[in-house]
Design a protein around this motif. Sequence first.
Motif, PDB file in Angstrom:
ATOM      1  N   MET A   1       0.819  -1.187   0.000  1.00 31.06           N
ATOM      2  CA  MET A   1       0.000   0.000   0.000  1.00 31.06           C
ATOM      3  C   MET A   1       0.878   1.272   0.000  1.00 31.06           C
ATOM      4  SD  MET A   1      -3.094   0.769   2.503  1.00 31.06           S
ATOM      5  CE  MET A   1      -3.968   2.255   2.459  1.00 31.06           C
ATOM      6  N   TYR A   2       1.935   1.237   0.811  1.00 32.91           N
ATOM      7  CA  TYR A   2       2.787   2.404   0.879  1.00 32.91           C
ATOM      8  C   TYR A   2       3.498   2.644  -0.447  1.00 32.91           C
ATOM      9  CZ  TYR A   2       6.073   5.870   2.472  1.00 32.91           C
ATOM     10  OH  TYR A   2       6.782   7.026   2.597  1.00 32.91           O
ATOM     11  N   LEU A   3       3.938   1.564  -1.091  1.00 34.93           N
ATOM     12  CA  LEU A   3       4.619   1.727  -2.376  1.00 34.93           C
ATOM     13  C   LEU A   3       3.664   2.269  -3.434  1.00 34.93           C
ATOM     14  CD1 LEU A   3       6.936  -1.391  -2.455  1.00 34.93           C
ATOM     15  CD2 LEU A   3       7.554   0.980  -2.009  1.00 34.93           C
ATOM     16  N   GLU A   4       2.408   1.871  -3.388  1.00 30.02           N
ATOM     17  CA  GLU A   4       1.415   2.438  -4.309  1.00 30.02           C
ATOM     18  C   GLU A   4       1.288   3.945  -4.086  1.00 30.02           C
ATOM     19  OE1 GLU A   4      -2.224   0.311  -3.690  1.00 30.02           O
ATOM     20  OE2 GLU A   4      -1.427  -1.534  -4.550  1.00 30.02           O
ATOM     21  N   TYR A   5       1.288   4.342  -2.841  1.00 33.54           N
ATOM     22  CA  TYR A   5       1.223   5.762  -2.486  1.00 33.54           C
ATOM     23  C   TYR A   5       2.422   6.505  -3.059  1.00 33.54           C
ATOM     24  CZ  TYR A   5       1.879   9.822   0.586  1.00 33.54           C
ATOM     25  OH  TYR A   5       2.105  11.072   1.076  1.00 33.54           O
ATOM     26  N   ARG A  12       3.502  11.765 -11.057  1.00 31.63           N
ATOM     27  CA  ARG A  12       3.298  13.190 -11.352  1.00 31.63           C
ATOM     28  C   ARG A  12       4.606  13.906 -11.686  1.00 31.63           C
ATOM     29  NH1 ARG A  12      -0.330  14.150  -6.060  1.00 31.63           N
ATOM     30  NH2 ARG A  12      -2.062  12.829  -6.666  1.00 31.63           N
ATOM     31  N   THR A  13       5.729  13.377 -11.182  1.00 25.15           N
ATOM     32  CA  THR A  13       7.003  14.080 -11.355  1.00 25.15           C
ATOM     33  C   THR A  13       7.925  13.418 -12.368  1.00 25.15           C
ATOM     34  OG1 THR A  13       8.022  12.844  -9.541  1.00 25.15           O
ATOM     35  CG2 THR A  13       6.933  14.925  -8.980  1.00 25.15           C
ATOM     36  N   ALA A  14       7.626  12.208 -12.783  1.00 29.17           N
ATOM     37  CA  ALA A  14       8.520  11.468 -13.689  1.00 29.17           C
ATOM     38  C   ALA A  14       8.224  11.827 -15.137  1.00 29.17           C
ATOM     39  CB  ALA A  14       8.355   9.975 -13.464  1.00 29.17           C
ATOM     40  N   TRP A  15       9.152  12.498 -15.766  1.00 32.09           N
ATOM     41  CA  TRP A  15       9.010  12.870 -17.178  1.00 32.09           C
ATOM     42  C   TRP A  15       9.936  11.974 -17.990  1.00 32.09           C
ATOM     43  CZ3 TRP A  15       5.023  15.937 -17.896  1.00 32.09           C
ATOM     44  CH2 TRP A  15       4.625  16.762 -16.840  1.00 32.09           C
ATOM     45  N   ASN A  21      10.383   1.201 -16.697  1.00 32.70           N
ATOM     46  CA  ASN A  21      11.747   1.023 -16.195  1.00 32.70           C
ATOM     47  C   ASN A  21      12.082   2.063 -15.137  1.00 32.70           C
ATOM     48  OD1 ASN A  21      12.902  -1.303 -17.202  1.00 32.70           O
ATOM     49  ND2 ASN A  21      13.520  -0.330 -19.112  1.00 32.70           N
ATOM     50  N   TYR A  22      11.572   3.274 -15.293  1.00 34.19           N
ATOM     51  CA  TYR A  22      11.777   4.320 -14.294  1.00 34.19           C
ATOM     52  C   TYR A  22      11.168   3.868 -12.962  1.00 34.19           C
ATOM     53  CZ  TYR A  22      12.069   8.994 -12.270  1.00 34.19           C
ATOM     54  OH  TYR A  22      12.364  10.069 -11.462  1.00 34.19           O
ATOM     55  N   LYS A  23       9.952   3.351 -13.033  1.00 35.86           N
ATOM     56  CA  LYS A  23       9.246   2.893 -11.830  1.00 35.86           C
ATOM     57  C   LYS A  23       9.994   1.724 -11.173  1.00 35.86           C
ATOM     58  CE  LYS A  23       5.484   0.456 -12.357  1.00 35.86           C
ATOM     59  NZ  LYS A  23       4.118   0.015 -12.607  1.00 35.86           N
ATOM     60  N   LYS A  24      10.435   0.750 -11.962  1.00 38.68           N
ATOM     61  CA  LYS A  24      11.162  -0.398 -11.412  1.00 38.68           C
ATOM     62  C   LYS A  24      12.472   0.058 -10.769  1.00 38.68           C
ATOM     63  CE  LYS A  24       9.279  -3.690 -14.697  1.00 38.68           C
ATOM     64  NZ  LYS A  24       9.571  -4.505 -15.889  1.00 38.68           N
ATOM     65  N   SER A  25      13.166   0.982 -11.417  1.00 40.04           N
ATOM     66  CA  SER A  25      14.425   1.485 -10.879  1.00 40.04           C
ATOM     67  C   SER A  25      14.190   2.223  -9.563  1.00 40.04           C
ATOM     68  CB  SER A  25      15.096   2.420 -11.890  1.00 40.04           C
ATOM     69  OG  SER A  25      15.398   1.738 -13.074  1.00 40.04           O
ATOM     70  N   TYR A  26      13.136   3.026  -9.523  1.00 36.79           N
ATOM     71  CA  TYR A  26      12.790   3.756  -8.303  1.00 36.79           C
ATOM     72  C   TYR A  26      12.490   2.768  -7.167  1.00 36.79           C
ATOM     73  CZ  TYR A  26      10.274   6.692  -5.002  1.00 36.79           C
ATOM     74  OH  TYR A  26       9.869   7.330  -3.848  1.00 36.79           O
ATOM     75  N   LEU A  27      11.685   1.746  -7.472  1.00 38.88           N
ATOM     76  CA  LEU A  27      11.319   0.769  -6.448  1.00 38.88           C
ATOM     77  C   LEU A  27      12.543  -0.003  -5.949  1.00 38.88           C
ATOM     78  CD1 LEU A  27       7.939  -0.584  -7.843  1.00 38.88           C
ATOM     79  CD2 LEU A  27       8.294   0.909  -5.872  1.00 38.88           C
ATOM     80  N   LEU A  28      13.438  -0.371  -6.853  1.00 36.54           N
ATOM     81  CA  LEU A  28      14.663  -1.055  -6.425  1.00 36.54           C
ATOM     82  C   LEU A  28      15.471  -0.170  -5.485  1.00 36.54           C
ATOM     83  CD1 LEU A  28      15.831  -2.800  -9.715  1.00 36.54           C
ATOM     84  CD2 LEU A  28      15.028  -3.901  -7.624  1.00 36.54           C
ATOM     85  N   GLY A  29      15.604   1.094  -5.821  1.00 35.37           N
ATOM     86  CA  GLY A  29      16.317   2.026  -4.953  1.00 35.37           C
ATOM     87  C   GLY A  29      15.617   2.205  -3.621  1.00 35.37           C
ATOM     88  N   ALA A  84      16.301   7.524 -11.195  1.00 37.91           N
ATOM     89  CA  ALA A  84      15.145   6.984 -10.462  1.00 37.91           C
ATOM     90  C   ALA A  84      15.614   6.147  -9.280  1.00 37.91           C
ATOM     91  CB  ALA A  84      14.273   6.153 -11.397  1.00 37.91           C
ATOM     92  N   TYR A  85      16.672   5.352  -9.476  1.00 43.32           N
ATOM     93  CA  TYR A  85      17.196   4.507  -8.413  1.00 43.32           C
ATOM     94  C   TYR A  85      17.666   5.363  -7.236  1.00 43.32           C
ATOM     95  CZ  TYR A  85      20.048   1.063  -5.989  1.00 43.32           C
ATOM     96  OH  TYR A  85      20.585   0.244  -5.028  1.00 43.32           O
ATOM     97  N   ILE A  86      18.433   6.396  -7.521  1.00 43.99           N
ATOM     98  CA  ILE A  86      18.936   7.289  -6.466  1.00 43.99           C
ATOM     99  C   ILE A  86      17.783   8.009  -5.777  1.00 43.99           C
ATOM    100  CG2 ILE A  86      20.354   9.339  -6.010  1.00 43.99           C
ATOM    101  CD1 ILE A  86      21.959   6.763  -6.549  1.00 43.99           C
ATOM    102  N   ALA A  87      16.787   8.420  -6.553  1.00 44.69           N
ATOM    103  CA  ALA A  87      15.610   9.084  -5.954  1.00 44.69           C
ATOM    104  C   ALA A  87      14.913   8.141  -4.989  1.00 44.69           C
ATOM    105  CB  ALA A  87      14.654   9.549  -7.043  1.00 44.69           C
TER     106      ALA A  87
END
Length: 104
Positions: A1-5, A12-15, A21-29, A84-87
Amino acid sequence: MYLEYRLKHLYRTAWTSDYNNYKKSYLLGFLEGLDQRFKNQVQASEEFALMVQVPAEVLEEQRLRMGELKSRAVNITVELDHEAYIAGLEHAKETKLMSEELVE
């Protein structure tokens, strides 16, 4: 649930043209950042560690109800987006895990 949030706010911020791949990289980070936080927490509280021994009857009942529990690893291929990973890593280190926004 928190990750969905987190992902809802990330969208909204990912251009980027490759949001998956941006989302997967963010989640891995983000997950790596949480893992680091939990490891630091364990190290900080080691001096207060308490060993709990689970009775054999409890382990047997668990095995009967749930079967053999095995750890599982999933291998996924991600073209890592370093930004995305660093973010995700930084957000995990800074975030409150029980944010007031999630409780509402």
